[in-house]
Write an enzyme that holds these catalytic residues in place. Sequence first.
Site, PDB file in Angstrom:
ATOM      1  N   CYS A 306      19.837  70.763 -28.992  1.00 18.90           N
ATOM      2  CA  CYS A 306      19.683  69.583 -28.139  1.00 18.90           C
ATOM      3  C   CYS A 306      20.711  69.426 -27.024  1.00 18.90           C
ATOM      4  O   CYS A 306      20.391  68.823 -25.992  1.00 18.90           O
ATOM      5  CB  CYS A 306      19.607  68.308 -28.974  1.00 18.90           C
ATOM      6  N   ARG A 336      23.116  82.003 -33.714  1.00 18.03           N
ATOM      7  CA  ARG A 336      24.341  81.581 -34.391  1.00 18.03           C
ATOM      8  C   ARG A 336      24.909  82.763 -35.162  1.00 18.03           C
ATOM      9  O   ARG A 336      24.204  83.397 -35.946  1.00 18.03           O
ATOM     10  CB  ARG A 336      24.037  80.414 -35.346  1.00 18.03           C
ATOM     11  N   GLU A 338      26.383  84.247 -37.975  1.00 16.39           N
ATOM     12  CA  GLU A 338      26.544  83.786 -39.353  1.00 16.39           C
ATOM     13  C   GLU A 338      27.609  84.535 -40.135  1.00 16.39           C
ATOM     14  O   GLU A 338      27.956  84.173 -41.230  1.00 16.39           O
ATOM     15  CB  GLU A 338      25.211  83.905 -40.107  1.00 16.39           C
ATOM     16  N   ARG A 347      19.155  82.997 -43.732  1.00 12.91           N
ATOM     17  CA  ARG A 347      20.425  82.893 -43.006  1.00 12.91           C
ATOM     18  C   ARG A 347      20.466  84.026 -41.992  1.00 12.91           C
ATOM     19  O   ARG A 347      20.787  85.163 -42.322  1.00 12.91           O
ATOM     20  CB  ARG A 347      21.617  82.965 -43.970  1.00 12.91           C
ATOM     21  N   GLU A 355      13.101  71.318 -32.029  1.00 17.07           N
ATOM     22  CA  GLU A 355      14.165  70.317 -31.960  1.00 17.07           C
ATOM     23  C   GLU A 355      13.606  68.993 -31.469  1.00 17.07           C
ATOM     24  O   GLU A 355      12.999  68.918 -30.385  1.00 17.07           O
ATOM     25  CB  GLU A 355      15.273  70.785 -31.027  1.00 17.07           C
ATOM     26  N   ASP A 416      20.596  65.728 -45.056  1.00 17.65           N
ATOM     27  CA  ASP A 416      20.209  67.113 -45.306  1.00 17.65           C
ATOM     28  C   ASP A 416      19.066  67.135 -46.308  1.00 17.65           C
ATOM     29  O   ASP A 416      19.095  66.426 -47.323  1.00 17.65           O
ATOM     30  CB  ASP A 416      21.383  67.907 -45.888  1.00 17.65           C
ATOM     31  N   GLU A 429      19.635  74.291 -47.646  1.00 11.92           N
ATOM     32  CA  GLU A 429      19.364  73.241 -46.664  1.00 11.92           C
ATOM     33  C   GLU A 429      18.310  73.775 -45.699  1.00 11.92           C
ATOM     34  O   GLU A 429      18.537  74.758 -44.993  1.00 11.92           O
ATOM     35  CB  GLU A 429      20.632  72.884 -45.895  1.00 11.92           C
ATOM     36  N   ASN A 432      17.164  68.934 -41.450  1.00  6.42           N
ATOM     37  CA  ASN A 432      18.153  67.868 -41.302  1.00  6.42           C
ATOM     38  C   ASN A 432      17.632  66.796 -40.366  1.00  6.42           C
ATOM     39  O   ASN A 432      16.700  67.020 -39.585  1.00  6.42           O
ATOM     40  CB  ASN A 432      19.490  68.417 -40.805  1.00  6.42           C
ATOM     41  N   CYS A 458      18.822  63.366 -33.630  1.00  7.47           N
ATOM     42  CA  CYS A 458      18.106  64.628 -33.463  1.00  7.47           C
ATOM     43  C   CYS A 458      17.725  65.171 -34.832  1.00  7.47           C
ATOM     44  O   CYS A 458      18.293  64.781 -35.863  1.00  7.47           O
ATOM     45  CB  CYS A 458      18.945  65.655 -32.698  1.00  7.47           C
ATOM     46  N   ARG A 465      13.716  78.558 -42.197  1.00  8.31           N
ATOM     47  CA  ARG A 465      14.144  77.812 -43.391  1.00  8.31           C
ATOM     48  C   ARG A 465      12.941  77.229 -44.136  1.00  8.31           C
ATOM     49  O   ARG A 465      12.882  77.257 -45.359  1.00  8.31           O
ATOM     50  CB  ARG A 465      15.129  76.714 -42.989  1.00  8.31           C
TER      51      ARG A 465
END
Length: 499
Positions: A306, A336, A338, A347, A355, A416, A429, A432, A458, A465
Amino acid sequence: MELEFKITGIFRTSADPGPAREAILTLLKDARSTILSKGAPEGKGARITSVDVDTNGIAINITSDRYVRAHDAILRLRKPLAGLLGKEHRIGIRGIDITQYLVTIPSEQPLGELKIPYVNSMEYTQGALVLSLDVGLSEIEKRIPDRIISLIEDKVTASSYGGKGEHWDLLWSSGKKAHQFNKDPTPELVKLGWIKRGASRGQWIHGPQSTAIFRAFEHIVIEEIIKPLGYREMIFPKLVTWDVWKRSGHAKGVYPEIYYVCPPKTRDPEFWEEVADYYKVTLEVPIDKIASKIDKPIGGLCYAQCPPFWPFLQGETLPDDGFPLLVFDRSGTSHRYESGGIHGMERVDEFHRIELVFMGTQEQVLAHSEEMQKKYMHIFNDILDLEWRMAWVTPWFMAQEGLTGLADKGSVGTIDYEAVMPYKDEWLEFQNLSVNGDKYPKGFNVKSQSNQELWSGCSGIGLERWASALYAQKGPDPDNWPDAFNKIVGELPEGIRFL
């Protein structure tokens, strides 16, 4: 032990201040009960422990608590001293030199070796960290000491932080459910040819079947959340510059987890000719040569989806009837790094996410968060039939900035959503939902027509996931999937065959 400051400074004068010695001492003596305690609780503030008036100026030692910090105290003395010397003695103050500045910060344990700007040394003794700061008048006026102290205090808090149990509070649980599958789903999907590892670390190529599942998830989100709640689709940038991350707060701690973006120093083909020639001869890409020809990073690939949206609103005033503002983006991947946490499909370094961003008054944002919670509960219970739970946790920006503990429930904070992974009896998780308060509207200077305080929230919907949670509990066989989900998926497409 409490926070303590000790500073030694010299007010450099244009002439010998000796003739004004008695007046200087009187002013400094009276300052203890006036300007050096102003704004502090009774008995608190700064105190002058020694004064030396010589031909070069006025040397002064100040000790203080957190209420009137020593560097603020020395700034408070500048104007009255200048007034006294200038008006009565025609002597000016040419500057302030800081010869020593020690700050004592309580801590239960040492922090280890740190490299912090303007910190000469940091020693741990008798339950406290003693910092020696190398700062001058310019740094004091820029509030550098205050930011150093805040940083160290955040690190002290984080070092005594005992783990997730201290910032995790269960809100709701579906209860135990029977599972049709108990294997790690990623190797099974690889065997079936649904996914293959990409060329980069933490990256997967999704075949037709896996892609069909992702599209089914998108359909659920659009039909159950986007359309009923009135979200409008936008396209957010996927290259995020430092200015955006500074305003969003990510610049305080994002560095170990982002993929950096560095432009070439020039597009001139001659500048790059040796790189191309090297490859043509050796069939090896000369990484070191390339590294010398790229510029400093201008930012990184999308990490949190975001923040790059907010420059669209930056500096703008929105009409009151335009709230709540509801927008979403699904235009590209997020990235990302990790590190050691990488595993299977859940992951990864490159992932796909929808989003959702919402903004309005505090009441509108909190009410919308409640609506979103109902939508997610319906999806996870009635469509995907997952074993899951939801917990109130420390917001990402509090955790990243070293703040710990729970925010007030029902206000600023993050929920979460976690699904059990039967093959390893752990929770993942997979969703969120955050209410971020005024952080983004203030950071990007967004205002309302009536000047009401704006809040935002957000929610990131990670398709990898969701898929990992479904496959871990139900497996890849559609016969074991809930009927409601199968109706949305329809017949899976044929996969790509190999000889």
